[in-house]
Scaffold this motif. Structure first.
Motif, mmCIF file in Angstrom:
data_model
loop_
_atom_site.group_PDB
_atom_site.id
_atom_site.type_symbol
_atom_site.label_atom_id
_atom_site.label_comp_id
_atom_site.label_asym_id
_atom_site.label_seq_id
_atom_site.Cartn_x
_atom_site.Cartn_y
_atom_site.Cartn_z
ATOM 1 N N ASN A 131 0.842 -1.194 0.000
ATOM 2 C CA ASN A 131 0.000 0.000 0.000
ATOM 3 C C ASN A 131 0.874 1.239 0.000
ATOM 4 O O ASN A 131 1.830 1.325 0.766
ATOM 5 C CB ASN A 131 -0.904 0.023 1.236
ATOM 6 C CG ASN A 131 -1.952 -1.066 1.164
ATOM 7 O OD1 ASN A 131 -2.286 -1.537 0.067
ATOM 8 N ND2 ASN A 131 -2.446 -1.493 2.310
ATOM 9 N N THR A 133 0.887 5.429 0.242
ATOM 10 C CA THR A 133 0.159 6.682 0.462
ATOM 11 C C THR A 133 0.505 7.686 -0.633
ATOM 12 O O THR A 133 -0.290 8.547 -0.974
ATOM 13 C CB THR A 133 0.493 7.304 1.836
ATOM 14 O OG1 THR A 133 1.899 7.194 2.043
ATOM 15 C CG2 THR A 133 -0.226 6.629 2.954
ATOM 16 N N PRO A 136 -1.606 5.687 -4.209
ATOM 17 C CA PRO A 136 -2.449 4.547 -3.799
ATOM 18 C C PRO A 136 -3.042 3.784 -4.976
ATOM 19 O O PRO A 136 -3.294 2.587 -4.881
ATOM 20 C CB PRO A 136 -3.549 5.195 -2.956
ATOM 21 C CG PRO A 136 -3.407 6.661 -3.089
ATOM 22 C CD PRO A 136 -2.093 6.976 -3.704
ATOM 23 N N GLY A 162 5.208 1.590 -1.363
ATOM 24 C CA GLY A 162 5.008 1.190 0.021
ATOM 25 C C GLY A 162 6.188 0.469 0.639
ATOM 26 O O GLY A 162 6.035 -0.265 1.623
#
Ligand SMILES: Cc1ncc(COP(=O)(O)OP(=O)(O)O)c(N)n1
Ligand SMILES: Cc1ncsc1CCOP(=O)(O)O
Ligand SMILES: [Mg+2]
Length: 208
Positions: A131, A133, A136, A162
């Motif tokens: 994942n 940020t 995404p 990620g």
């Protein structure tokens, strides 16, 4: 330049007001490649910042890569990273010359990596692996893809998305030559912590 180790990528929001000290900390900690990733349209600021980053990279023996913008890379005489919709890799190779470091985004598809290899890239980048940020919506990739890429593509493999100190070892074990990191490196409270993280990422790679 051996494409092996930590690949640091800047983020304009995350590094607002602290771009140079945080980047210097990453370079001190051993980052080998630095990507200037700034999606803004303020060309004057982008040129100024990229010039300052080139100077820092020269001082620490790292290479600067510009994201998305072949003209800026050509103007500064540095490397370039292009995604699937950022323009032609072979045109960029012709523009920047055979020694320039040029990378291409291959998401989670070996076919994209094979095509990029034919266009003369220096490395292929896969991800996101976890994942993210920062991005995404990037298509998801898994570690088995790295095994397959290692067997089929004779170029350094960059893993992105990620990546943290905790999950990077698995990517390296599956054949990543470099890990490209934004948040896991620069999402720190101090330059001292960025340097510590950069050192720790760099130590995950065996000397070659
Ligand atoms: C090393 C590396 N890998 C992948 C990307 C992503 O490029 P792209 O798909 O063009 O997305 P943006 O970064 O431009 O939003 C990258 N920048 N660097
Ligand atoms: C640019 C990009 N491309 C795929 S994931 C990603 C973002 C990487 O940032 P982070 O290390 O913060 O997930
Ligand atoms: Mg892009």
């Amino acid at each position: 330049m051996k494409l092996h180790g930590l690949y640091a990528i800047t983020d304009s929001q995350l590094l607002a007001g602290k771009l140079l000290p945080y980047v210097e900390a990453a370079l001190k900690g051993g980052a080998k490649l630095l990507q200037y990733r700034d999606k803004s349209t303020d060309d004057a600021r982008r040129l100024r910042e990229a010039e300052a980053l080139r100077e820092l990279c020269n001082r620490y023996g790292a290479a600067l890569i510009i994201n998305d913008d072949a003209e800026l890379a050509a103007r500064l005489g540095v490397g370039l990273h292009l995604g699937q919709t950022d323009g032609s890799l072979s045109v960029a190779r012709a523009l920047l010359g055979r020694k320039a470091i040029i990378g291409g985004t291959c998401h989670a598809q070996l076919e994209l990596a094979e095509a990029a290899a034919k266009e003369g890239v220096s490395y292929v980048a896969f991800g996101r692996f976890f994942n993210s940020t920062t991005k995404p919506g990037a298509p998801a990739a898994n570690a088995e893809l790295l095994d397959a890429a290692k067997a089929r593509i004779n170029l350094p493999i960059v893993a992105i998305g990620g990546v943290t100190l905790e999950n990077a070892p698995a990517l390296i074990a599956h054949g990543a030559s470099m890990v490209a990191v934004v948040h896991g490196l620069f999402g720190a409270d101090s330059a001292v912590e960025v340097e510590r993280r950069a050192r720790a990422f760099s130590a995950l790679f065996n000397p070659i």
